[in-house]
Design an enzyme around this catalytic site. Structure first.
Site, PDB file in Angstrom:
ATOM      1  N   LYS A 240      41.354  11.420  -5.023  1.00  0.00           N
ATOM      2  CA  LYS A 240      41.643  12.713  -5.664  1.00  0.00           C
ATOM      3  C   LYS A 240      41.837  12.565  -7.163  1.00  0.00           C
ATOM      4  CE  LYS A 240      43.563  15.431  -1.941  1.00  0.00           C
ATOM      5  NZ  LYS A 240      44.314  14.565  -1.010  1.00  0.00           N
ATOM      6  N   ARG A 241      42.324  11.403  -7.564  1.00  0.00           N
ATOM      7  CA  ARG A 241      42.554  11.177  -8.998  1.00  0.00           C
ATOM      8  C   ARG A 241      41.285  11.401  -9.817  1.00  0.00           C
ATOM      9  NH1 ARG A 241      42.999   6.378 -10.794  1.00  0.00           N
ATOM     10  NH2 ARG A 241      42.491   5.301  -8.878  1.00  0.00           N
TER      11      ARG A 241
END
Ligand code: GLU
Length: 470
Positions: A240-241
């Site tokens: 997700k980063r």
């Protein structure tokens, strides 16, 4: 139909993400290329993290991508009786045993092993136990071979050898009666007749354990293909980063399913230098011989480029359908309304060159469809100067006597620029702002031809808004 059968087996503990979608795609392509079958299996044995919402969203993502399955969705939580039968069989054949060690004891021994620097593995103390322990509900462990090697034959990695001594006596059934991942995967793959297991190489270390279970049952081992990981631009595992990783988030950001498919396939597979493939081509050309061994880097800029290419090559008629939810979202139309199709089909070809996503396309369609569009105030201050008023009045008078065709509009502009001794761009920019609210748009004469008399209404509106010269 060939005898080939593959499966995509997501755990519904999150949405369908880029990595999972690539695994699903490679399975789907292999099945379609070989004339085989593609099964969807939901691995929901981790009931604390699996949700129906994620199952729905995974299927929605697959449907959106056009990855249709031939069987399923099969849910592991509906198959517990089947797994119990297989566990009983292993116990009866003395290939598995009851383990009475409590989680606390195991944790204590794990800590000690870590302190002593010895391998953190179950010490197999229950393996030779002859009777039960009063009052303790046991788990069931699989008897792994104590020596020798096992080889994984992998279509991508070649032969990978594992030392049996490193493999733990795996718990196949917890003391609460639930079976564990490595065990149910084998039972399901056997029961479903899976011939090829295509999955991420984060599962490679599970494969030796699974192979021993196949062997214990005397089942034929399938062929494996472990796909190298997908990394973020910083070379860390994609997460997700690195921005949106769920497939439906890309859909909502205005990506085309075909563009995302094309992007995903290139994360690991290649065909010479070719970058753009139709789905039919992919089905025809796909093979594991051209899947690379190294990890791929996810490049959002390339995905965006590809999306822009797909927008350019998608027929306007199709785009006019695809863009609809984005027109609702940006407030141009109400849900359920359909804008004038003819207008859309004229406008879209003018916009595709400047639209990288469906959101971009919808933003520009807004000023074609609706008279309510935002005006770039800074540009308006710069270009809609009081001296423009006269010029716009003159132009609009000329325009009103035409049928708003491209060439007549050009003529009207020419008369106006001649009359005032100005350059085309000195007139085009104010008109552009008037007609679209901004300074970037298709050619001004094309714009006028598509908008027709609405062009004059908008120019009038602008004339009224411009301050009078001193
Ligand atoms: N359920 C596993 C996962 O989501 C996949 C297992 C497999 O493909 O064998 O990672």
């Amino acid at each position: 139909m060939s005898g080939i059968k593959v499966r995509f087996a997501p755990s519904p503990t999150g949405h369908l993400h880029i990595g999972g979608a690539r695994t699903a795609l490679f399975n789907w392509l292999y099945a379609r290329n070989m004339g085989g079958k593609f099964v969807l299996r939901i691995e929901d044995t981790d009931t604390s993290r699996s949700t129906d919402e994620y199952i729905g969203s995974i299927m929605q993502g697959m449907r959106w991508l056009g990855l249709d399955w031939d069987e399923g969705p099969l849910r592991q939580t509906e198959r517990f009786d089947i797994y119990s039968g297989y566990i009983d069989r292993l116990l009866k054949e003395n290939k598995a045993y009851h383990c009475y060690c409590s989680p606390e004891e195991l944790e204590e021994r794990r800590q000690e092993a870590m302190k002593a620097g010895t391998p953190v593995r179950y010490d197999r103390r229950c393996r030779e136990r002859t009777g039960p322990v009063e009052g303790v509900v046991p788990s069931v462990r699989f008897k792994m071979p104590l020596s020798g090697n096992v080889e994984v034959a992998d279509m991508i990695k070649g032969t990978v050898t594992f030392d049996n001594g490193q493999v733990d006596d795996l718990i196949i059934q917890r003391s609460d009666g639930t079976p564990t991942y490595n065990f149910v995967v084998v039972v399901d793959d056997v029961e479903m007749g899976i011939t090829h297991i295509i999955r991420g190489d984060d599962h490679l270390n599970n494969t030796p354990k699974q192979l021993h279970i196949y062997e214990a049952f005397g089942y034929k081992v399938p062929v494996f293909a472990h796909l190298p990981m997908i990394l973020g631009p910083d070379k860390a595992r994609l997460s997700k980063r690195h921005g949106a990783t769920s497939v439906t988030a890309y859909r909502d950001e205005g990506y085309l399913a075909d563009a995302l498919i094309n992007y995903l396939v290139r994360l690991g597979w290649s065909y010479g230098d070719q970058e753009i493939f139709s789905r039919q081509e992919l089905v025809k050309l796909f093979s594991f011989a051209s899947v690379g061994k190294s990890a791929s880097i996810f490049n959002p800029d390339k995905l965006l480029w590809l999306n822009a290419e797909y927008i350019k090559s998608t027929p306007a008629d199709k785009l006019s359908e695809l863009v609809m939810p984005f027109l609702v979202k940006n407030g141009t139309i109400k849900a359920g309304d359909t804008p004038d199709k003819e207008l859309m089909l004229k406008a879209i070809p003018q916009l595709v060159e400047r639209s990288r996503t469906l959101i971009d396309l919808a933003a520009q369609l807004r000023y074609f469809i609706s008279d309510e569009y935002e005006t770039d105030e800074k540009a308006a201050r710069k270009f809609l100067r009081p001296e423009k008023k006269k010029q716009l009045v003159f132009l609009n008078e000329k325009l009103r006597s035409t049928s708003y065709s491209h060439d007549e509009a050009e003529q009207a502009f020419k008369s106006t620029t001649d009359e005032f001794g100005i350059k085309l761009k000195d007139l085009a920019q104010p008109v552009r702002i008037s007609l679209t609210g901004g300074t970037a748009s298709p050619g001004i004469f094309d714009l006028i031809e598509i908008l027709g008399p609405r062009s004059s209404d908008r120019i009038d509106r602008t004339i009224n808004e411009i301050e009078d010269p001193e």
